[in-house]
Design an enzyme around this catalytic site. Structure first.
Site, PDB file in Angstrom:
ATOM      1  N   HIS A 192      53.643 -10.557  14.227  1.00  0.00           N
ATOM      2  CA  HIS A 192      52.405 -11.215  14.687  1.00  0.00           C
ATOM      3  C   HIS A 192      51.357 -10.157  15.044  1.00  0.00           C
ATOM      4  CE1 HIS A 192      50.006 -14.299  16.957  1.00  0.00           C
ATOM      5  NE2 HIS A 192      49.609 -13.193  17.578  1.00  0.00           N
ATOM      6  N   GLU A 193      51.777  -9.152  15.799  1.00  0.00           N
ATOM      7  CA  GLU A 193      50.817  -8.128  16.235  1.00  0.00           C
ATOM      8  C   GLU A 193      50.266  -7.343  15.043  1.00  0.00           C
ATOM      9  OE1 GLU A 193      49.587  -8.299  19.035  1.00  0.00           O
ATOM     10  OE2 GLU A 193      51.090  -9.705  19.734  1.00  0.00           O
TER      11      GLU A 193
ATOM     12  N   HIS B  40      47.527  -8.883  13.050  1.00  0.00           N
ATOM     13  CA  HIS B  40      46.139  -8.787  13.518  1.00  0.00           C
ATOM     14  C   HIS B  40      45.420  -7.667  12.765  1.00  0.00           C
ATOM     15  CE1 HIS B  40      45.909 -11.669  16.718  1.00  0.00           C
ATOM     16  NE2 HIS B  40      46.991 -11.205  17.302  1.00  0.00           N
TER      17      HIS B  40
END
Ligand SMILES: *[C@@H]1O[C@H](CO)[C@@H](O)[C@H](O)[C@H]1NC(C)=O
Ligand SMILES: *[C@@H]1O[C@H](CO)[C@@H](O)[C@H](O)[C@H]1NC(C)=O
Ligand SMILES: *[C@@H]1O[C@H](CO)[C@@H](O)[C@H](O)[C@H]1NC(C)=O
Ligand SMILES: *[C@@H]1O[C@H](CO)[C@@H](O)[C@H](O)[C@H]1NC(C)=O
Ligand SMILES: *[C@@H]1O[C@H](CO)[C@@H](O)[C@H](O)[C@H]1NC(C)=O
Ligand SMILES: *[C@@H]1O[C@H](CO)[C@@H](O)[C@H](O)[C@H]1NC(C)=O
Length: 821
Positions: free
Chosen positions: A581-582, A585
């Site tokens: 998820h990170e 970004h």
């Protein structure tokens, strides 16, 4: 009266979550600002546009086509308007689409949110987004705000306040009825709901959003105490006042904010600025670097620019100082009016948080290639599998020298030590630690910004990153010490997962020219010296994670935290879904609006999708042939349903999200908006899997010796054009195809995309890749959750508000495929 009540609720809401920051089970909420005006005139058109550029023929230079196209669509603009094709524009190697990013200038000064992105292939403009300023202001140097145009920030805070008020009323009713119920039923057997939970559920993140974005952003207090300060209009000559105003709004340190408000002159005196001159495509620009800025950890970059503020159906220009401010927990791009330095017009935080729990969590009782003891790829977290040994199976296209090697010339440690080459003149430095071309992974227990010499495990010559991970149950007081014992294992895991994510995304087109994260780019274009800095067990918080994405050429930074949701503590580094998820970004921020523009996913629907893509990709990576619903962050948060409102599911009873869900209370923050977007993509992906099947590994086959990529069972058989060129490779299966379409869509969509724009970009990506063979499948899937062609939003607000209308229908040519009701 009402205001008083709202104020007390804000305090209560904050207390509910923030009373004991750092205490067990408290979520760490990082202060973050994000707002900006809506551009009523911005468009994204994804129908191929056969204007005169098409006449130039298929061999036309795509940049020339874009140049002519932009000249064409801006023909009626003010004579003061000009544009520059940005140098981060590029051609996608697989699809052959050239993504051209264009920035507008007025009177030679950049319009920071005047963006056109043009997607060109074979001489044809396939699609484009356009938010150029179209007005004809006589003198844009006269501030619109001083001429009485509505201040977008006041409008924003006004509408937030109205929402806060209506929720407070609702909360008051709930609490009163609860008390009444308790009084009438004086019976210990009746469980009463927890008032704190009622507050959290009713108010959501709104009190924080309001507090962060509206307190001190325009500071009447500041003006009242320093009338001379406030009346000093100008400041074209000096960015420091506008910057001080921004720092008052941005700092999480309230004592410092107070001191800046009470004694601005003292702070201004310490700030030192030096002018710089740049020339971008013949356009001069006024910029400066400001040192000694309170609470900034690096000198602040300042640049004069215009931004657009809404003026009826169009926009008006406002001269601003545009700042890039790097702080401990934030990396802001902010625009502050130059004429009225107490007016902050827009803010984007390049740092994004991980999935944020909705409510507090209840306490619960060539060198040698590396070999790693890790939770293997696809094992999302320790609840679904054990550790085993995995080789450094780097992808030779994505990581030509493996994960533990980088040129001395791009190596921060060697540069600092002034070492220019190896003992025998070698260009590449090989390491035996978690230090390489794509990722620098290490502990960061003290939670600070230093990283180059932080501790990293050293596997020695045999490169066996074989470290124990056997956390034991302890007292709560010893839990942190116990977690730290396994730093070798968790840094190894973070390094392993992050490198695989680098390699995977590379193969789907997140490469050097499109802005990926590498120290050295092997002569393949793009900006260098921007590997991901990955902090394991970052000491600046618990129960979260975040990622900062500055523009291409500056390192991304990922912070992973421990989660004190159980004993032993759970280490976020071991939950692949959170790491993915990170890192996603970084992917979406660099691909949307071009590698050098990190300001395209700042707030509202765009910011929400920035979260949603990460959830979707993490979930797709962990999924297998046997369909299952999945939660986000369930292991780390120690909650079976994870940290979202719903698990990702095809079943509408289990996950009822539709486009209109965005209107609901509770869908204010980017995470809630992102959850809806991820659910939409999940439905789309399952439809493509039903049609095209499922492939067990998302990694495409390794290239052959001559550099060509074999189709294997991964791609469809290659097809060739009449002139003998290979057409874009098309992933054969549904899960690999959707990953490709999602990444290609990011490249096609405009800066600050809406849900509609992102949907249209995916449909357009399918047109480019397959000739549109999934057109109806894509529409049917989006329409299933309300995002059909006639879905609407009225009264869109900058934070993602508005009144939405679902549309469950599909375009006429897909009606035959539609389910009959
Ligand atoms: C790094 O490894 C490569 C491949 O084995 C080798 O050719 C090179 O000499 C090594 N570099 C140094 C500085 O040892
Ligand atoms: C991990 O290994 C242990 C011991 O071999 C086994 O009992 C356990 O079920 C495994 N856990 C998972 C999630 O596979
Ligand atoms: C980590 O590994 C190193 C060897 O690289 C070892 O010396 C050290 O004791 C380990 N640290 C812990 C906390 O186990
Ligand atoms: C890693 O450690 C385990 C247990 O100590 C051992 O069995 C295994 O052989 C080691 N692997 C490597 C590659 O050293
Ligand atoms: C899928 O389910 C089948 C039947 O239950 C099982 O044999 C297989 O191992 C499962 N596959 C995966 C990847 O879990
Ligand atoms: C959807 O979920 C609900 C609630 O768990 C269940 O009752 C229903 O059978 C499910 N529907 C389908 C089609 O699986």
């Amino acid at each position: 009266m009402r205001r008083l009540f709202v104020a007390s609720v804000v305090a209560l809401g904050l207390a509910g979550v923030l009373a004991h920051p750092g205490h067990d089970n408290q979520v760490r909420r990082r202060k973050t600002l994000g707002f900006g005006p809506v551009h009523p005139h911005a468009v994204y058109r994804s129908e191929p546009t056969y204007i005169q550029s098409a006449l130039m023929g298929t061999n036309a230079d795509p940049f020339e086509v874009a140049q002519r196209f932009v000249e064409d669509i801006t023909r009626t603009s003010s004579p003061a308007s000009s544009f520059v094709i940005r140098k981060d524009s590029y051609t996608d190697k697989n699809t052959g689409v050239t993504h051209v990013y264009v920035r507008q200038y007025m009177h030679g000064i950049e319009v920071a949110d005047g963006d056109i992105n043009v997607n060109v292939k074979d001489g044809v403009v396939l699609s484009y987004g356009d938010s150029f300023y179209r007005g004809t202001e006589q003198d844009p140097f006269i501030s619109g705000l001083t001429r009485g145009l509505p201040d977008p920030h006041s409008d924003y805070c006004g509408s937030l306040f109205k929402e806060l008020e209506s929720r407070s009323e609702r909360l008051e009713e709930l609490l009163v009825s609860q008390r009444k119920f308790a009084a009438e039923n004086d019976n210990d057997q009746i469980p009463l709901s927890n008032p704190e939970a009622v507050v959290t559920q009713t108010m959501g993140d709104l009190p924080h959003i309001f507090e962060w974005n509206c307190a001190h952003v325009s500071t009447p207090f500041f003006m009242a105490h320093n009338p001379s300060f406030a009346s000093q209009q100008d400041s074209m000559g000096d960015p420091s006042r506008a910057l001080l105003q921004f720092m008052i709004a941005a700092t999480p340190n309230s004592e410092l904010a107070q001191s800046m408000m009470e004694n601005p002159e003292a702070h201004l005196e310490k700030m030192k600025f030096s002018w710089e001159t740049h020339f971008v495509g013949g356009h001069g620009s006024i910029s400066a670097v400001v040192d000694n800025v309170p609470d900034a950890i690096n000198p602040v970059k300042a640049k004069a620019a215009f931004v657009q503020i809404p003026n009826g159906d169009s926009t008006s220009l406002e001269l601003v100082w545009k700042f890039e401010v790097e702080m401990q927990d934030n990396w802001y791009e902010a625009a502050v009016s130059a004429a009225l330095p107490h007016r902050v017009i827009s803010v984007v935080d390049w740092a994004s948080d991980s999935p944020m729990p909705i409510a507090p969590i209840p306490p619960v009782p060539k060198y040698n290639t590396g070999v790693y003891s890790v939770f293997g790829w696809g094992v999302n977290d320790p609840s679904v599998g054990n550790r085993s040994e995995h080789k450094e199976n780097f992808d030779v296209l994505a990581s030509p020298v493996g994960w533990h090697s980088l040129p001395y010339a791009n190596d921060p440690q060697s540069l600092r030590a002034k070492v220019k080459s190896g003992p025998r003149g070698e260009v590449f430095r090989n390491t035996t630690t978690t230090w390489g071309n794509n990722v620098f992974a290490h502990e960061n227990w003290d939670g600070r910004n230093d990283w180059e010499y932080n501790y990293r495990p050293d596997a020695g010559a045999d490169m066996a990153f074989n470290f124990t991970y056997e956390p034991k149950e302890t007292d709560r007081t010893d839990a942190l010490t116990e977690a730290k014992k396994y730093i070798n294992a968790t840094v190894t895991q973070l390094f392993y997962t992050s490198n695989l994510v680098h390699d995977l995304y590379y193969r789907y087109g997140f490469d050097e020219v499109s802005g990926n994260f590498q120290q050295h780019n092997f002569g393949r274009g793009g900006e260098e010296n921007d590997a991901v800095i990955a902090n394991a067990q970052d000491g600046s918080g618990y129960n979260n994670a975040n990622f900062m994405t500055p523009p291409d050429g500056q390192n991304g930074r990922c912070r992973m935290y421990l989660w004190n949701t159980a004993i032993p503590y759970r280490d976020g580094d071991l939950e692949a879904g959170i790491v993915i998820h990170e890192l996603s970004h970084g992917l979406s921020t660099r691909l949307t609006g071009g590698p050098a523009n990190s300001g395209c996913l700042g707030w509202g629907e765009s910011g929400g999708m920035g979260e949603g893509w990460g959830d979707f990709l993490a979930t797709t990576i962990r999924s297998n042939k046997n369909y299952s619903d999945y939660a986000m962050g369930a292991w780390a948060a120690n909650r079976p349903n994870g940290i979202r409102n719903y698990v990702y599911s095809l079943n509408e009873t289990i996950n009822p999200s539709t486009y209109k869900t965005l209107d609901k209370p509770g869908y204010w923050g980017v995470h809630a908006i992102g959850e809806v977007w991820a659910e939409l993509l999940w439905v789309v992906s399952q439809r493509l899997i039903a049609k095209h099947g499922f492939v067990d590994t998302l990694f495409p086959p390794a290239p052959l010796a001559d550099g060509t990529v074999p189709e294997g069972d991964f791609y469809r058989p290659a097809e060739y054009t009449a002139t003998g060129e290979r057409k874009p490779l098309v992933p054969k299966h549904g899960n690999s195809l959707i990953v490709q379409l999602v990444l290609n869509g990011m490249k096609l969509q405009p800066c600050r995309p809406s849900f509609f724009d992102a949907r249209d970009a995916i449909i357009s990506a399918d047109q480019v890749l397959t000739g549109g063979e999934n057109y109806c499948d894509l529409w049917l899937a989006f329409a299933e959750r309300g995002l059909g062609p006639d879905a609407r939003v009225d009264g869109r607000t900058p934070w993602g508000g508005g009144v939405r209308t679902n549309d469950f229908s599909v375009p006429a040519k897909c009606k035959a495929d539609a389910p009959t009701v």
